[in-house]
Design a protein around this motif. Structure first.
Motif, PDB file in Angstrom:
ATOM      1  N   ASP A  27       0.858  -1.178   0.000  1.00 28.31           N
ATOM      2  CA  ASP A  27       0.000   0.000   0.000  1.00 28.31           C
ATOM      3  C   ASP A  27       0.899   1.233   0.000  1.00 28.31           C
ATOM      4  OD1 ASP A  27      -1.767   2.042   0.441  1.00 28.31           O
ATOM      5  OD2 ASP A  27      -2.736   1.133   2.184  1.00 28.31           O
ATOM      6  N   LEU A  28       1.129   1.794  -1.193  1.00 25.45           N
ATOM      7  CA  LEU A  28       2.114   2.861  -1.322  1.00 25.45           C
ATOM      8  C   LEU A  28       1.790   4.102  -0.497  1.00 25.45           C
ATOM      9  CD1 LEU A  28       3.386   2.848  -5.015  1.00 25.45           C
ATOM     10  CD2 LEU A  28       4.639   2.352  -2.926  1.00 25.45           C
ATOM     11  N   PRO A  29       0.549   4.629  -0.517  1.00 25.65           N
ATOM     12  CA  PRO A  29       0.271   5.820   0.304  1.00 25.65           C
ATOM     13  C   PRO A  29       0.568   5.598   1.787  1.00 25.65           C
ATOM     14  CG  PRO A  29      -1.481   5.488  -1.288  1.00 25.65           C
ATOM     15  CD  PRO A  29      -0.610   4.270  -1.358  1.00 25.65           C
ATOM     16  N   ALA A  30       0.141   4.445   2.308  1.00 27.43           N
ATOM     17  CA  ALA A  30       0.406   4.147   3.714  1.00 27.43           C
ATOM     18  C   ALA A  30       1.900   3.974   3.959  1.00 27.43           C
ATOM     19  CB  ALA A  30      -0.352   2.886   4.143  1.00 27.43           C
ATOM     20  N   ALA A  31       2.572   3.274   3.037  1.00 32.37           N
ATOM     21  CA  ALA A  31       4.008   3.046   3.199  1.00 32.37           C
ATOM     22  C   ALA A  31       4.781   4.355   3.171  1.00 32.37           C
ATOM     23  CB  ALA A  31       4.512   2.111   2.088  1.00 32.37           C
ATOM     24  N   ILE A  32       4.406   5.252   2.261  1.00 34.11           N
ATOM     25  CA  ILE A  32       5.092   6.548   2.176  1.00 34.11           C
ATOM     26  C   ILE A  32       4.860   7.360   3.429  1.00 34.11           C
ATOM     27  CG2 ILE A  32       5.144   8.742   0.949  1.00 34.11           C
ATOM     28  CD1 ILE A  32       4.570   7.168  -1.624  1.00 34.11           C
ATOM     29  N   GLY A  33       3.613   7.373   3.916  1.00 35.72           N
ATOM     30  CA  GLY A  33       3.303   8.129   5.135  1.00 35.72           C
ATOM     31  C   GLY A  33       4.078   7.634   6.334  1.00 35.72           C
ATOM     32  N   VAL A  34       4.132   6.305   6.501  1.00 33.82           N
ATOM     33  CA  VAL A  34       4.883   5.725   7.623  1.00 33.82           C
ATOM     34  C   VAL A  34       6.366   6.006   7.454  1.00 33.82           C
ATOM     35  CG1 VAL A  34       5.560   3.571   8.731  1.00 33.82           C
ATOM     36  CG2 VAL A  34       3.176   3.954   8.125  1.00 33.82           C
ATOM     37  N   GLY A  35       6.855   5.881   6.219  1.00 37.69           N
ATOM     38  CA  GLY A  35       8.272   6.150   5.963  1.00 37.69           C
ATOM     39  C   GLY A  35       8.662   7.573   6.295  1.00 37.69           C
ATOM     40  N   SER A 265       5.081  -8.489  11.796  1.00 37.54           N
ATOM     41  CA  SER A 265       3.898  -8.058  12.517  1.00 37.54           C
ATOM     42  C   SER A 265       3.130  -7.113  11.606  1.00 37.54           C
ATOM     43  CB  SER A 265       4.267  -7.367  13.841  1.00 37.54           C
ATOM     44  OG  SER A 265       4.774  -6.061  13.611  1.00 37.54           O
ATOM     45  N   ALA A 266       2.056  -6.539  12.128  1.00 39.75           N
ATOM     46  CA  ALA A 266       1.270  -5.557  11.376  1.00 39.75           C
ATOM     47  C   ALA A 266       1.410  -4.177  12.005  1.00 39.75           C
ATOM     48  CB  ALA A 266      -0.197  -5.987  11.330  1.00 39.75           C
ATOM     49  N   LEU A 267       2.545  -3.935  12.639  1.00 39.32           N
ATOM     50  CA  LEU A 267       2.741  -2.693  13.386  1.00 39.32           C
ATOM     51  C   LEU A 267       2.754  -1.470  12.485  1.00 39.32           C
ATOM     52  CD1 LEU A 267       3.403  -1.377  16.149  1.00 39.32           C
ATOM     53  CD2 LEU A 267       5.829  -1.745  15.611  1.00 39.32           C
ATOM     54  N   LEU A 268       3.403  -1.555  11.324  1.00 38.60           N
ATOM     55  CA  LEU A 268       3.575  -0.403  10.442  1.00 38.60           C
ATOM     56  C   LEU A 268       2.759  -0.604   9.165  1.00 38.60           C
ATOM     57  CD1 LEU A 268       7.453   0.039  10.754  1.00 38.60           C
ATOM     58  CD2 LEU A 268       5.670   1.193  12.076  1.00 38.60           C
ATOM     59  N   PRO A 269       1.684   0.155   8.964  1.00 41.23           N
ATOM     60  CA  PRO A 269       0.882   0.010   7.745  1.00 41.23           C
ATOM     61  C   PRO A 269       1.720   0.216   6.488  1.00 41.23           C
ATOM     62  CG  PRO A 269      -0.264   1.381   9.358  1.00 41.23           C
ATOM     63  CD  PRO A 269       1.127   1.157   9.886  1.00 41.23           C
ATOM     64  N   GLY A 270       1.564  -0.699   5.545  1.00 36.00           N
ATOM     65  CA  GLY A 270       2.303  -0.604   4.294  1.00 36.00           C
ATOM     66  C   GLY A 270       3.705  -1.161   4.362  1.00 36.00           C
ATOM     67  N   HIS A 271       4.167  -1.502   5.561  1.00 39.66           N
ATOM     68  CA  HIS A 271       5.524  -2.024   5.720  1.00 39.66           C
ATOM     69  C   HIS A 271       5.554  -3.401   6.369  1.00 39.66           C
ATOM     70  CE1 HIS A 271       7.776   1.680   4.661  1.00 39.66           C
ATOM     71  NE2 HIS A 271       6.702   2.281   5.115  1.00 39.66           N
ATOM     72  N   GLY A 272       4.581  -3.679   7.229  1.00 36.84           N
ATOM     73  CA  GLY A 272       4.603  -4.902   8.020  1.00 36.84           C
ATOM     74  C   GLY A 272       5.075  -4.586   9.425  1.00 36.84           C
ATOM     75  N   GLY A 273       6.079  -5.311   9.884  1.00 38.05           N
ATOM     76  CA  GLY A 273       6.627  -5.048  11.209  1.00 38.05           C
ATOM     77  C   GLY A 273       7.824  -4.123  11.148  1.00 38.05           C
ATOM     78  N   LEU A 274       8.249  -3.671  12.318  1.00 43.29           N
ATOM     79  CA  LEU A 274       9.438  -2.823  12.363  1.00 43.29           C
ATOM     80  C   LEU A 274      10.660  -3.582  11.856  1.00 43.29           C
ATOM     81  CD1 LEU A 274      10.699  -0.124  13.172  1.00 43.29           C
ATOM     82  CD2 LEU A 274      11.062  -1.065  15.467  1.00 43.29           C
ATOM     83  N   MET A 275      10.737  -4.866  12.177  1.00 47.00           N
ATOM     84  CA  MET A 275      11.872  -5.655  11.720  1.00 47.00           C
ATOM     85  C   MET A 275      11.913  -5.752  10.211  1.00 47.00           C
ATOM     86  SD  MET A 275      14.514  -7.083  12.890  1.00 47.00           S
ATOM     87  CE  MET A 275      15.813  -7.978  12.060  1.00 47.00           C
ATOM     88  N   ASP A 276      10.754  -5.644   9.550  1.00 49.87           N
ATOM     89  CA  ASP A 276      10.717  -5.661   8.096  1.00 49.87           C
ATOM     90  C   ASP A 276      11.367  -4.419   7.496  1.00 49.87           C
ATOM     91  OD1 ASP A 276       9.224  -8.140   7.707  1.00 49.87           O
ATOM     92  OD2 ASP A 276       7.555  -7.078   8.623  1.00 49.87           O
TER      93      ASP A 276
END
Length: 300
Positions: A27-35, A265-276
């Motif tokens: 999910d690019l919008p979510a991934a960009i926002g979290v990034g 995990s599902a901690l970070l939308p668009g990324h998965g977990g922090l470890m990801d």
């Protein structure tokens, strides 16, 4: 007779531009926002000073270890989660006053605690079950997350004759981000030759080439203008970071493949977990610390 729709200028331009060969896969919008949010946190920590940077690294280590150890426990690995997280925090924080020798001392203590504690988990009269498997995976986690991450924390305390520790952190982060960005763009646009299909089918040689180009150029520019050293040194460091980041991605891919999971995990939308998000940064941090320490020691 069917009427043809007029061809617009944008249609003509789109036909001339290269079209992506692969989907984005997220999910690019979510991934960009979290990034952007994570980037802002890093910038704020670097600006605030070494203590803030250590706090961010320690928090990341704690969350990443919780994710990884929780997934392992869900798949019948017995590893003392709380103990290892506490020892991981000790590894990070002891490096503040004692540096690399303190880190190594706590790491060895953690390994001994894991080896001996797991040996007598069932008491003196009952043999441990899956001792070698669980102990080995526990040592792997200690190495993979807190050991490598502590080198990132120690970057704030390393300075060259021409630049501060904050500049070293910025160089490290920009090189890793450039590697990820270059690999992602090249992989989506041109990826067609899998690098290691048995481990990560989506990672391609074209993406790796994009990572090398972006990482080497970024390394050369940042070392030249932020660390005030030769650009070719930065290019070599950027290449080392790209290789480590790529191998770090593959290690995590194999880890998740063996557990049969998609994300930590599902901690970070668009990324998965922090470890990801940390998988490529962790080994790259060690390479950066070694390179910056070398420059700080041997720069005339």
């Amino acid at each position: 007779m069917q009427r043809k729709e007029p061809v617009t200028v944008s249609d003509a331009i789109n036909r001339r531009l290269p079209q992506p060969k692969n989907g984005a896969g997220r999910d690019l919008p979510a991934a960009i926002g979290v990034g952007v949010g994570l980037g802002a946190l890093v910038v704020l920590a670097v600006w605030a000073g070494p203590l803030a940077w250590y706090a961010v690294v320690a928090l990341a280590v704690g969350v990443a270890m919780w994710e990884v150890l929780s997934r392992l426990r869900e798949h019948s690995y017995y590893i003392p989660r709380t103990l290892l997280i506490i020892l991981g925090q000790a590894m990070v924080w002891v490096s503040w006053p004692l540096g690399a020798p303190g880190l190594v001392a706590v790491y060895v203590t953690a390994v001994l605690a894991l080896m001996f504690g797991r040996l007598f988990h069932n008491g003196r009269h009952r043999p441990p079950i899956n001792y070698l498997r669980d102990m080995s995976v526990g040592i792997f986690v200690l190495t993979w997350i807190p050991l490598f991450a502590t080198f990132a924390a120690m970057l704030s305390l390393v300075s060259t004759p021409f630049a501060s520790g904050a500049a070293s952190i910025v160089v490290f982060m920009l090189c890793v981000v450039a590697s990820d960005t270059g690999g992602y763009i090249a992989g989506v646009m041109f990826g067609s030759h899998p690098m290691a299909p048995a481990v990560s089918p989506k990672k391609s040689w074209e993406g790796f080439a994009g990572s090398i180009v972006f990482g080497v150029v970024t390394g050369a520019l940042t070392v030249k203008f932020l660390l005030h050293h030769d650009a070719w040194v930065g290019g070599l460091m950027g290449l080392g970071l790209v290789i480590c980041a790529t191998l770090g991605d593959l290690v995590e891919s194999q880890f998740k493949r063996e557990l049969g999971i998609k994300d930590m995990s599902a901690l970070l939308p668009g990324h998965g977990g922090l470890m990801d998000r940390l998988d490529g940064m962790l080994p790259s941090a060690m390479v950066t610390w070694v390179a910056i320490s070398f420059l700080a020691t041997f720069t005339p």
